[in-house]
Design a protein around this motif. Structure first.
Motif, PDB file in Angstrom:
ATOM      1  N   GLU D 200       0.930  -1.261   0.104  1.00  0.00           N
ATOM      2  CA  GLU D 200      -0.018   0.081  -0.079  1.00  0.00           C
ATOM      3  C   GLU D 200       0.890   1.441  -0.005  1.00  0.00           C
ATOM      4  O   GLU D 200       0.286   2.316  -0.280  1.00  0.00           O
ATOM      5  CB  GLU D 200      -1.042  -0.095   1.392  1.00  0.00           C
ATOM      6  CG  GLU D 200      -1.651  -1.141   1.328  1.00  0.00           C
ATOM      7  CD  GLU D 200      -2.706  -1.420   0.456  1.00  0.00           C
ATOM      8  OE1 GLU D 200      -3.453  -0.313   0.306  1.00  0.00           O
ATOM      9  OE2 GLU D 200      -3.285  -2.522   0.066  1.00  0.00           O
ATOM     10  N   VAL D 201       2.104   1.140   0.067  1.00  0.00           N
ATOM     11  CA  VAL D 201       2.929   2.150   0.382  1.00  0.00           C
ATOM     12  C   VAL D 201       4.258   2.267  -0.694  1.00  0.00           C
ATOM     13  O   VAL D 201       4.302   3.331  -1.250  1.00  0.00           O
ATOM     14  CB  VAL D 201       3.771   2.095   1.930  1.00  0.00           C
ATOM     15  CG1 VAL D 201       4.819   3.169   1.881  1.00  0.00           C
ATOM     16  CG2 VAL D 201       2.489   2.199   2.742  1.00  0.00           C
ATOM     17  N   ALA D 202       4.757   1.238  -0.915  1.00  0.00           N
ATOM     18  CA  ALA D 202       5.864   1.162  -1.989  1.00  0.00           C
ATOM     19  C   ALA D 202       5.341   1.623  -3.463  1.00  0.00           C
ATOM     20  O   ALA D 202       4.031   1.475  -3.627  1.00  0.00           O
ATOM     21  CB  ALA D 202       6.264  -0.359  -2.186  1.00  0.00           C
ATOM     22  N   GLU D 203       6.240   2.144  -4.188  1.00  0.00           N
ATOM     23  CA  GLU D 203       6.000   2.515  -5.604  1.00  0.00           C
ATOM     24  C   GLU D 203       4.766   3.250  -5.968  1.00  0.00           C
ATOM     25  O   GLU D 203       3.912   3.347  -6.548  1.00  0.00           O
ATOM     26  CB  GLU D 203       5.703   1.234  -6.350  1.00  0.00           C
ATOM     27  CG  GLU D 203       6.939   0.571  -6.711  1.00  0.00           C
ATOM     28  CD  GLU D 203       8.097   1.306  -7.489  1.00  0.00           C
ATOM     29  OE1 GLU D 203       7.519   1.953  -8.626  1.00  0.00           O
ATOM     30  OE2 GLU D 203       9.003   1.451  -7.060  1.00  0.00           O
ATOM     31  N   GLY D 204       4.783   4.441  -4.816  1.00  0.00           N
ATOM     32  CA  GLY D 204       3.492   5.319  -4.969  1.00  0.00           C
ATOM     33  C   GLY D 204       3.594   6.179  -3.855  1.00  0.00           C
ATOM     34  O   GLY D 204       4.586   6.139  -2.848  1.00  0.00           O
ATOM     35  N   MET D 205       2.877   7.252  -3.844  1.00  0.00           N
ATOM     36  CA  MET D 205       3.079   8.258  -2.877  1.00  0.00           C
ATOM     37  C   MET D 205       1.805   9.086  -2.804  1.00  0.00           C
ATOM     38  O   MET D 205       0.911   9.125  -3.895  1.00  0.00           O
ATOM     39  CB  MET D 205       4.070   9.182  -3.230  1.00  0.00           C
ATOM     40  CG  MET D 205       3.829  10.294  -4.153  1.00  0.00           C
ATOM     41  SD  MET D 205       4.968  11.727  -4.100  1.00  0.00           S
ATOM     42  CE  MET D 205       4.480  12.567  -2.760  1.00  0.00           C
ATOM     43  N   HIS D 206       1.260  10.042  -1.667  1.00  0.00           N
ATOM     44  CA  HIS D 206      -0.002  10.717  -1.423  1.00  0.00           C
ATOM     45  C   HIS D 206       0.188  11.673  -0.326  1.00  0.00           C
ATOM     46  O   HIS D 206       1.296  11.332   0.607  1.00  0.00           O
ATOM     47  CB  HIS D 206      -1.060   9.543  -1.404  1.00  0.00           C
ATOM     48  CG  HIS D 206      -0.967   8.999   0.000  1.00  0.00           C
ATOM     49  ND1 HIS D 206      -0.080   7.628   0.028  1.00  0.00           N
ATOM     50  CD2 HIS D 206      -1.525   8.849   1.083  1.00  0.00           C
ATOM     51  CE1 HIS D 206      -0.315   7.232   1.371  1.00  0.00           C
ATOM     52  NE2 HIS D 206      -1.128   7.718   1.896  1.00  0.00           N
ATOM     53  N   ALA D 207      -0.568  12.495  -0.183  1.00  0.00           N
ATOM     54  CA  ALA D 207      -0.790  13.411   0.874  1.00  0.00           C
ATOM     55  C   ALA D 207      -1.944  12.684   1.716  1.00  0.00           C
ATOM     56  O   ALA D 207      -2.523  12.031   1.504  1.00  0.00           O
ATOM     57  CB  ALA D 207      -1.015  14.690   0.190  1.00  0.00           C
ATOM     58  N   HIS D 239       3.125  14.380   3.324  1.00  0.00           N
ATOM     59  CA  HIS D 239       3.258  13.432   2.173  1.00  0.00           C
ATOM     60  C   HIS D 239       3.731  12.003   2.701  1.00  0.00           C
ATOM     61  O   HIS D 239       4.727  12.244   3.441  1.00  0.00           O
ATOM     62  CB  HIS D 239       3.681  13.840   1.018  1.00  0.00           C
ATOM     63  CG  HIS D 239       3.207  15.069   0.516  1.00  0.00           C
ATOM     64  ND1 HIS D 239       3.349  16.242   0.694  1.00  0.00           N
ATOM     65  CD2 HIS D 239       2.388  15.132  -0.690  1.00  0.00           C
ATOM     66  CE1 HIS D 239       2.605  17.225  -0.059  1.00  0.00           C
ATOM     67  NE2 HIS D 239       1.971  16.256  -0.936  1.00  0.00           N
ATOM     68  N   ILE D 241       6.283   9.088   1.582  1.00  0.00           N
ATOM     69  CA  ILE D 241       7.002   8.772   0.548  1.00  0.00           C
ATOM     70  C   ILE D 241       7.636   7.218   0.884  1.00  0.00           C
ATOM     71  O   ILE D 241       7.857   6.914   1.983  1.00  0.00           O
ATOM     72  CB  ILE D 241       8.231   9.672   0.757  1.00  0.00           C
ATOM     73  CG1 ILE D 241       7.878  11.106   0.457  1.00  0.00           C
ATOM     74  CG2 ILE D 241       9.305   9.386  -0.372  1.00  0.00           C
ATOM     75  CD1 ILE D 241       6.993  11.359  -0.682  1.00  0.00           C
ATOM     76  N   PRO D 242       7.637   6.309  -0.049  1.00  0.00           N
ATOM     77  CA  PRO D 242       8.194   5.011  -0.011  1.00  0.00           C
ATOM     78  C   PRO D 242       9.748   5.002   0.363  1.00  0.00           C
ATOM     79  O   PRO D 242      10.395   4.557  -0.441  1.00  0.00           O
ATOM     80  CB  PRO D 242       7.836   4.459  -1.321  1.00  0.00           C
ATOM     81  CG  PRO D 242       7.829   5.459  -2.458  1.00  0.00           C
ATOM     82  CD  PRO D 242       7.437   6.789  -1.532  1.00  0.00           C
TER      83      PRO D 242
END
Lengths: 351, 351, 351, 351
Positions: D200-207, D239, D241-242
């Motif tokens: 749910e966290v690797a290879e992506g990001m979000h605020a 944010h 970050i992975p």
């Protein structure tokens, strides 16, 4: 033993790579070391802060070319030059300088084997005869007296630590050793290669150098010594894993003479009982690379296999530490009669 | 064959996990499928957009509880429930519903072996007798006529694709098969477990379930069939790799009867010549998991070993695709007489 | 509109980079496209399988040099050459060939601005005058009739989709737009650069090109149009994030005339109501890059700020898709009167 | 000053989380510390080796419940309990015990603000009045004499280090501070939450927590002090970050009174000239989180913005170190009159 009041003056050749940075990290905290020279042919003239910003806060000399090093100010050299370029450089060093070489150039003692795997005749065969293969726990006495120590490769270190004692004691067969090895990406070095780009390495894995990696003859050389034969061959498959650091060997062995996995574990526990850096885990506990990150530790264990008469050895190290710079500092300590843990009492960083 | 004009009405049980999301991704693009029910006991009542925001733009029913599904509107069930909970659910389905079960519940045909590995008696032994083990390329005819297909595990799929043809043709020994397997983290599922946290998984690796993983008996069952023996045992060591998707098996085998690695490769090339999803790579080319990401492809190859008389098989799949949901859709296509690639013509996503 | 029975014959120039691979992935599934030429100066002569193993199973021409392309067999060119080398190549194309250029070479319409930011005079200023800036949702009519479309940069696409409608409608101030942007590593391309190595990128992040990135004038050009001024300047800070794909813009704006965040959201919802690729999420739901991976989707939303009179815009895209190759195919579809989603109905791959 | 010959006896409450592990890593190498108690309610009875295998080689007490700690053997407590549970525990500690609390429980000095953001009345308001907010470089004198230090949050530390001196000196406006912050995943803690899973966290990001994160009032409290106002509000967007560790704040400010970015940088350089842990980088050099990993360093710099009259502040820390356990040890040192760097001379680990 060197006097603690006079620090050993150290040069790091090829300081702009990852093993160079790791040596600086360790030696900056070593009580008996003063770093007096750092070389990097392409980075010559640059301050360390530019090459390795994480070392910017520390007091270190700027990089120079090897040709510009004043050897009268150097007692000891850590050599992290690319494989193949090292032999002539080391051969040219003044006699008072002792060396720990992190390249593969002096690891294969049979120069014919060297020529076969590295594609050219050895350029310093006389020096080769004086070199000591520095698998620290296995060769302390020789290392102590050596002028030139060939620091073992990362894969050989991870593989040999569990295998050597077992083979030497005749507990496992020598003709059926299967090493499935895995490495973090820093093992590929800091040169700009497409194959080491984030996008080519992250979120995937693969084997490389299948049955043709140069660490195979290095592993076979040591195992052959232990088994008393020159024709020993291993299956050795390295894999590239998307992580900065870490190395793991999952090794499949055939048991001899009614030996059990528990016997193997007991032997390893006995062998490494007093060691600062090699730990046999509790029965059933699997070593993880993340538990040694940043440290000089090797964690090993033995498991029974489902196939009767076989066992599985698992070993992990940090490829840049026990697999390279950490073991090099350990050898440096042995060569100077220092406590083996000086500069190396780094607790693993997790997560 | 089903008529293209009347779509198959599909329910996905256990749709809130990663295999459920993958099934939706594939079936939304399948020309002969309409998804009419999605279940998730804890997520019941939620729209898909909340459970899987990446599917928000697509037209899908909200999640319900299994008890609330109207089975008159369902022709086919993909069952992605946790292992152990599936048997009673499937046993209770109306007779007109055909099933592809992605759990392990119907994979082991000897219920005693099931009980030994899963810790309780099988709850639907009669149904078990009718189940077909759906390694698609190996069991097309049986799959076509089955009501209940047990979709193979990810590790068995990756391992068996290269092994089965070789063992069946007597090219490799059955008592010395060593499977060193590696998996991405999605194989551990979407449940909140400390061991699957980013910080416990990223930047490191480890083996788990050494010589005790439940996929070992599943692999042995198929290999035993191929070899005509029931006591076949394999070495099987799974490793957890810091990547979302991807699975690799590096398999070490002993050659029989003067066979060579090239013979093995030729046999695999012949076996899979007409297959859409299994590709034997050119000699010397190593498969990489990142080259199948998002697709139903399996890439395999064979390499000579340094130990005389041995060879190394390398195979990669996307664990959520050919290792789970992709193969399930492939089996669905076979069960309905559809072109096997319907819904599965997804080109790998790289990088 | 082109006839569906005669496919458009497409060449991809600079096909050995990540945007090239992505174009192949999309165009291989496009019903009205036949790829007839792929170029790569250094990779000329190689099959695609060697350059991009994940595309090995697909039928594609080998790479050639641009000089060797037979233009009589090409109707359309996707140009993915490095910035700066494109102008002369495109200027030399025969008149019957239409072009979508993914480089920055034709994006800045003021050639003086181009010269200032790219360090040399524009080499095809006449051609520049005919180019259309292809932010697809904003310029459909112009794109439809263009011979040469300048495909927007990834950062401008992510930034402009939420900003342009708001600025055009006078809801936000033009002199206080702060864009904090984040990109996955594939945006840095496939060239072997030390800064893109796994070990230099994984497990860390940093800003780069602070207040000096070339996408700043590109963003300002479009915003200036919308605001009717030429001196509009934005704060624009790109960050490199350890992920293969994904781009996010967190944009801080000052509200005008009593406008609220809800007003902004409503305006965006209205603007993009009928769009296939731009989705305004439900109030309060934050866009995540992982939810668009592999797709041409842009997800956006608006949030009230703690500072009175300000709001926060969040937008995410896949930098290789809506930020490059996906939008290029979208523009290609518009240029040919095709349904805009042809070749682009790719559901995001998660995880 | 404590005598070096009598070590301070330390307890770590809530030792099973990441900040707990980090405290152990640091304190094991602290010359004046003996760890005498570790607590973890759910892990009570387990050896550290089981909870944190990377600490297995070190001599540490087993975990206990807080109720079972013998406080006569404890001089100092590091409290890493979850937010909200800490107040009553600390209120019940015997008077001779000094405390550094890493939770948020004593950071907000206005109990009404606390109640508003944490959803319940403060349970130890009297104790709150005695607490000191331990942003070490800013509050040394108060920290030295405190019994209870509230260790700042990670985001506030990263944000305030560059902002506070600038605001205090009137160089920037207080009503237009925009903090775009980014954090590694360890900041989310070690609890098993779906949102923290690798997939749910690797290879992506979000605020997340946009304009509603609990660190916003903490930041505003300090900035308000510096600006002499209570209504100061900041834009603050965190944010995810992975990456395991690392925190970055990119802060956008409006300059006052003709100040320039260079003025700001000079002020920060002057402020932090003698500091061991805060470094202002050379002009133009961008801080990277990976260059502080594992260390207590903060790297900061200032850049001119494209928008006239604005500047950009960049600061990075290791969220578990200067953002939590490292600063806690720094405060511990200050509270005991020790050299501030004791236990903290850890060189960053790169890569």
């Amino acid at each position: 033993m060197s006097s603690a009041s006079t620090p050993v003056r150290v040069a790091i050749l090829g300081a702009s790579g990852y093993t160079g940075a790791e040596l600086m990290r360790l030696l900056l905290r070593h009580p008996h070391v003063r770093i007096t020279a750092l070389t990097g042919e392409r980075a010559a003239g640059k301050p360390v802060a530019e090459v390795f910003p994480h070392l910017a806060p520390y007091d270190l000399p700027a990089l120079t070319r090897i040709a510009d090093v004043d050897w009268t100010g150097v007692d000891f050299v850590f050599c992290g030059l690319p494989h193949g370029t090292t032999q002539e450089v080391i051969a040219a060093l003044p006699a008072h300088v002792r060396i720990c070489d992190l390249s593969a150039d002096f690891r294969l003692f049979d120069v014919a084997t060297y020529a076969e795997w590295y594609g050219h005749a050895h350029k310093a065969p006389v020096l080769q005869e004086t070199a000591v293969y520095g698998l620290a726990e296995m060769a302390r006495d020789q290392v102590a007296g050596a002028r030139l120590v060939a620091n073992p490769g990362c894969y050989p270190t991870a593989s040999l630590l569990p295998l050597l004692p077992l083979l030497r004691q005749g507990l496992i067969a020598g003709d059926d050793i299967i090493i499935d090895a895995k490495s973090g990406v820093s093992g590929a070095g800091r040169d700009a290669k497409q194959g080491s780009l984030y996008c080519e390495v992250a979120e995937g894995m693969h084997a490389y150098g299948i049955a043709s990696h140069r660490h195979a003859p290095e592993i076979e050389q040591s195992l052959g010594w232990a088994a008393g034969r020159t024709d020993l061959r291993v299956a050795f498959t390295p894999h590239l894993i998307p992580m900065n650091r870490g190395m793991m060997a999952t090794t499949y062995v055939r048991l001899k003479d009614g030996a059990t996995a528990a016997d193997l574990r007991a032997t390893l526990e006995q062998t490494y009982a007093g060691e600062a850096f090699v730990k046999v885990l509790s029965p059933g506990v699997g070593p993880q690379t993340r538990h040694v990150t940043g440290s000089n530790l090797a964690l090993i264990n033995v498991f029974p296999d489902r196939i009767p008469g076989r066992a599985i050895l698992v070993s992990v190290i940090d490829n840049l530490m026990k697999g390279a710079s950490g073991q090099a500092v350990q050898n440096f300590n042995i060569m100077h009669g220092f406590d083996e843990t000086l500069g190396l009492d780094v607790i693993p960083v997790f997560p």
